[in-house]
Design an enzyme around this catalytic site. Sequence first.
Site, mmCIF file in Angstrom:
data_model
loop_
_atom_site.group_PDB
_atom_site.id
_atom_site.type_symbol
_atom_site.label_atom_id
_atom_site.label_comp_id
_atom_site.label_asym_id
_atom_site.label_seq_id
_atom_site.Cartn_x
_atom_site.Cartn_y
_atom_site.Cartn_z
ATOM 1 N N ASP A 1 42.727 39.977 30.935
ATOM 2 C CA ASP A 1 41.256 39.971 30.792
ATOM 3 C C ASP A 1 40.699 40.690 29.558
ATOM 4 O OD1 ASP A 1 41.672 38.781 33.229
ATOM 5 O OD2 ASP A 1 40.550 40.220 34.422
ATOM 6 N N LYS B 1 41.322 33.014 36.646
ATOM 7 C CA LYS B 1 41.212 33.524 38.013
ATOM 8 C C LYS B 1 39.764 33.836 38.335
ATOM 9 C CE LYS B 1 42.291 38.183 36.448
ATOM 10 N NZ LYS B 1 41.039 38.841 36.835
ATOM 11 N N CYS C 1 42.279 44.957 37.557
ATOM 12 C CA CYS C 1 43.112 43.772 37.375
ATOM 13 C C CYS C 1 44.505 44.094 36.836
ATOM 14 C CB CYS C 1 42.380 42.762 36.508
ATOM 15 S SG CYS C 1 40.906 42.148 37.363
HETATM 16 C C1 VGL Z 1 37.908 42.997 36.706
HETATM 17 C C2 VGL Z 1 36.289 43.742 38.142
HETATM 18 C C3 VGL Z 1 35.852 42.463 38.354
HETATM 19 C C4 VGL Z 1 39.049 43.350 35.781
HETATM 20 C C5 VGL Z 1 37.494 41.705 36.910
HETATM 21 O O1 VGL Z 1 39.395 42.518 34.910
HETATM 22 O O2 VGL Z 1 39.618 44.452 35.945
HETATM 23 N N1 VGL Z 1 37.305 44.015 37.339
HETATM 24 N N2 VGL Z 1 36.466 41.448 37.733
#
Ligand code: VGL
Length: 196
Positions: A8, A106, A151
């Site tokens: 991410d 995702k 994540c």
């Molecule tokens: C994430 C919170 C919500 C992350 C993704 O990438 O850690 N955290 N969505």
Amino acid sequence: MNALIIIDVQYDFLPGGPLGVNNGDEIIQTINMLQSTYDLVVATQDWHPIGHKSFYTSHSNKKPFEEISLNGVNQILWPEHCLQGTKGAELVTELSTNNIEAIFRKGMDKKIDSYSGFFDNARKKATGMADYLKGRGITSVAVCGLAADFCVYYTASDALDLGFKSSIIDCATKPIDPKEFEEIKKHFQQKGGTII
Ligand code: VGL
Ligand code: ZN
């Protein structure tokens, strides 16, 4: 064979973004340098539809970071982030992507969040990343990116459950909550993971 999993690295998780991680931008060059030392590089992308139930705005009278039960799964309510097709959901341009062989998206199911790159939070659906890595002969993974305490950790932990050797690269990840991440690191090591 070892793989680097980049989690991410998207604009919405950088400082200034709706879910900006402090100093999140500082890890990008480190991740770029690390890539050539792995047999395989893959990435994930948080990719939410409008009205995703992990957003506080999808519920009445809820504030950001409040916790609820969502279909029986504990859920922190986040500010809206990584909306499909928006700039905030794009991988950061400074991230080298030439060596990333596959990107797993995702968080597309409105009803369930997905922290791990392997499964949704209820573990009902796999992304296919485990089969992909196994198909490529990978036995060991190293996880980096954002955010360390969500994540990155969930992905590294699921990797252990799936039978991979798994490590978190401390200098190539940043947490939302640094204190929480210190506890998480201990827990991950007790489970058999490595912090490198
Ligand atoms: C994430 C919170 C919500 C992350 C993704 O990438 O850690 N955290 N969505
Ligand atoms: Zn998300």
